[in-house]
Design a protein around this motif. Sequence first.
Motif, PDB file in Angstrom:
ATOM      1  N   ILE A 199     -24.907  -0.545  22.434  1.00 46.46           N
ATOM      2  CA  ILE A 199     -24.767  -1.443  23.561  1.00 46.46           C
ATOM      3  C   ILE A 199     -25.166  -2.576  23.038  1.00 46.46           C
ATOM      4  O   ILE A 199     -26.543  -2.692  23.299  1.00 46.46           O
ATOM      5  N   ASN A 200     -24.909  -3.705  22.661  1.00 45.74           N
ATOM      6  CA  ASN A 200     -25.274  -4.893  22.317  1.00 45.74           C
ATOM      7  C   ASN A 200     -25.495  -5.710  23.358  1.00 45.74           C
ATOM      8  O   ASN A 200     -24.537  -6.365  24.030  1.00 45.74           O
ATOM      9  N   LEU A 201     -26.548  -5.933  24.011  1.00 43.41           N
ATOM     10  CA  LEU A 201     -26.846  -6.640  25.198  1.00 43.41           C
ATOM     11  C   LEU A 201     -26.767  -8.085  25.442  1.00 43.41           C
ATOM     12  O   LEU A 201     -26.956  -8.638  26.298  1.00 43.41           O
ATOM     13  N   HIS A 202     -26.604  -8.703  24.267  1.00 44.82           N
ATOM     14  CA  HIS A 202     -26.662 -10.089  24.166  1.00 44.82           C
ATOM     15  C   HIS A 202     -26.013 -10.824  22.681  1.00 44.82           C
ATOM     16  O   HIS A 202     -26.528 -10.415  21.854  1.00 44.82           O
ATOM     17  N   ALA A 256     -32.789  -8.619  27.826  1.00 47.42           N
ATOM     18  CA  ALA A 256     -31.928  -8.236  26.653  1.00 47.42           C
ATOM     19  C   ALA A 256     -32.907  -8.853  25.263  1.00 47.42           C
ATOM     20  O   ALA A 256     -32.898 -10.070  24.922  1.00 47.42           O
ATOM     21  N   HIS A 257     -33.569  -7.983  24.783  1.00 47.19           N
ATOM     22  CA  HIS A 257     -34.547  -8.081  23.554  1.00 47.19           C
ATOM     23  C   HIS A 257     -33.533  -8.494  22.214  1.00 47.19           C
ATOM     24  O   HIS A 257     -33.059  -7.663  21.932  1.00 47.19           O
ATOM     25  N   CYS A 258     -33.936  -9.398  21.893  1.00 41.79           N
ATOM     26  CA  CYS A 258     -33.143  -9.922  20.518  1.00 41.79           C
ATOM     27  C   CYS A 258     -34.112 -10.258  19.531  1.00 41.79           C
ATOM     28  O   CYS A 258     -34.394 -11.349  18.989  1.00 41.79           O
ATOM     29  N   PRO A 259     -35.163  -9.276  18.698  1.00 42.46           N
ATOM     30  CA  PRO A 259     -36.228  -9.219  17.929  1.00 42.46           C
ATOM     31  C   PRO A 259     -35.810 -10.259  16.603  1.00 42.46           C
ATOM     32  O   PRO A 259     -36.461 -11.036  16.207  1.00 42.46           O
ATOM     33  N   CYS A 260     -34.445  -9.946  15.999  1.00 42.55           N
ATOM     34  CA  CYS A 260     -34.426 -10.356  14.845  1.00 42.55           C
ATOM     35  C   CYS A 260     -34.047 -11.932  14.854  1.00 42.55           C
ATOM     36  O   CYS A 260     -34.528 -12.937  14.156  1.00 42.55           O
ATOM     37  N   SER A 261     -33.185 -12.281  15.957  1.00 46.53           N
ATOM     38  CA  SER A 261     -33.045 -13.849  16.107  1.00 46.53           C
ATOM     39  C   SER A 261     -34.373 -14.390  16.389  1.00 46.53           C
ATOM     40  O   SER A 261     -34.667 -15.590  16.000  1.00 46.53           O
ATOM     41  N   ASN A 262     -35.099 -13.820  17.259  1.00 47.93           N
ATOM     42  CA  ASN A 262     -36.532 -14.558  17.695  1.00 47.93           C
ATOM     43  C   ASN A 262     -37.248 -14.754  16.390  1.00 47.93           C
ATOM     44  O   ASN A 262     -37.965 -15.814  16.373  1.00 47.93           O
ATOM     45  N   LEU A 263     -37.103 -13.925  15.661  1.00 41.15           N
ATOM     46  CA  LEU A 263     -38.140 -13.916  14.379  1.00 41.15           C
ATOM     47  C   LEU A 263     -37.328 -15.076  13.533  1.00 41.15           C
ATOM     48  O   LEU A 263     -38.281 -16.004  12.933  1.00 41.15           O
ATOM     49  N   GLY A 315     -30.317  -6.695  22.008  1.00 45.28           N
ATOM     50  CA  GLY A 315     -29.113  -7.742  21.673  1.00 45.28           C
ATOM     51  C   GLY A 315     -29.382  -8.069  20.325  1.00 45.28           C
ATOM     52  O   GLY A 315     -30.477  -8.384  19.671  1.00 45.28           O
ATOM     53  N   THR A 316     -28.306  -8.467  19.641  1.00 42.37           N
ATOM     54  CA  THR A 316     -28.284  -9.333  18.219  1.00 42.37           C
ATOM     55  C   THR A 316     -28.329 -10.816  18.225  1.00 42.37           C
ATOM     56  O   THR A 316     -28.621 -11.504  17.439  1.00 42.37           O
ATOM     57  N   ASP A 317     -28.133 -11.404  19.712  1.00 42.01           N
ATOM     58  CA  ASP A 317     -27.838 -12.719  19.416  1.00 42.01           C
ATOM     59  C   ASP A 317     -26.556 -13.126  18.675  1.00 42.01           C
ATOM     60  O   ASP A 317     -25.605 -11.932  18.457  1.00 42.01           O
TER      61      ASP A 317
END
Length: 445
Positions: free
Chosen positions: A66-69, A275-282, A304-306
């Motif tokens: 489930i992609n939350l964002h 919704a934690h989006c670690p790759c986009s945040n990085l 989430g992936t963003d």
Amino acid sequence: MSDSQFIIKPRWIIPMDGKKTTLEQHVVIVDAGVIQAVVPKNEIPEWAIDWETIDCSQHALLPGLINLHAHSSMNLLKGYADDYALMPWLNDHIWPAERQWVSKPFVHDGSLLAGAEMLSGGITTFNDMYFFPQATIEAVKRLGMRAHIGLVIMEFPTNYANNANEYIRLGTEVRDQFKSDAGISFSFAPHAPYTVSDQTFEQISTLAEQLNMGIHTHLHETRAEIQQSLDEFGVRPIERLKALGILGPSTVCAHGVHLEPAELEMLATQGTHIAHCPCSNLKLASGIAPVAAALRAGLNVGLGTDGAASNNRLDLWQEMRTAALLAKVADDNAESVPAYTALEMATINGAQALGLQDKIGSIEPGKQADLIAVRLDDLNSLPCYDPISHLVYVAGREQVTHTWVDGQLRYQRTEEGQAVFADIDTEELRSIALQWQLKIQSSQS
């Protein structure tokens, strides 16, 4: 690809039942899109003995991710403007491109490409936020996946709407049209504290309660966002949203990168989800979210992936691994966010955030058969001592071989490595992507 009664025989079942269970020598029995039973393979009920059997003997079977964002149709801007911080990326590149290109066809085609990418990576449900939501729904229905549609709201005009009231009107019209669709659910999606006024937030809070809808917004993604709020309102964005009635058990806040310990406690008390989006945040250098502290505080955290314009992949396998590794470093503790917790974030936690935990997110009798099979016998996955560990730290989306939604096989990777979707040809998807690339590139020259 649509037999309604079948039995899946995997090597392992990861039911995501909260008990860190791994089942071996078990099967999942599906009828009419619903999980009927999870039983040892030598105890198949007599009524199901003759049903079709799907051999997944080298696979782990788990709930659909489930992609939350997500901002699905931004797939058409994948790689369009890389290596910028969030606000220059938005102001100087993405928003100008959207003013030029965003339309119903853009959203439909971008969502179609995004949905196919997600299905091929085992994502069966995504929580979206973008313009022209009807176009996204049409793409989702063609692909046969599940979507939670965020009805985006801003103050400023776009190609979709001119002001907040028009965004709300258009969004609620789409919700009224599709509210009885079993695969589609809705929330209001005020874009962010820096694009939405107090008056509009208060209106959304009232409407969400009246219509029994959730809220999906960005929150504390960057330090600049927080400073802007302090300068304009005298408080941090989270304090403002709390005062305006936005936070609560039906609210999903994307990112939450810069949250103080007291703010985490407050969100947990409110029952708000992250919704934690670690790759986009990085990639945008927004920061590292305090996920381990959030979990300790009792917050429900999903993944989430963003959008693909800021990631650039809609790949929850990458998000799971990155989330687990980042949390260990940020928390200075190798035991922070273990593999099972990362899997929870990608499955049942996301379901809970969307209010769908009774329907999806785990493999249990009575739930919808949103299931994925992940092959773990390739050379790069051997030896395999613990399939849960391997799913987070070793596996990639290319190892997803089957994706079922409501018991319908919507994606399959053949033995020859060919991607096959149930209702769309890969060459059509390729043609769509290349046509948009040509349009957008030619406008830049």
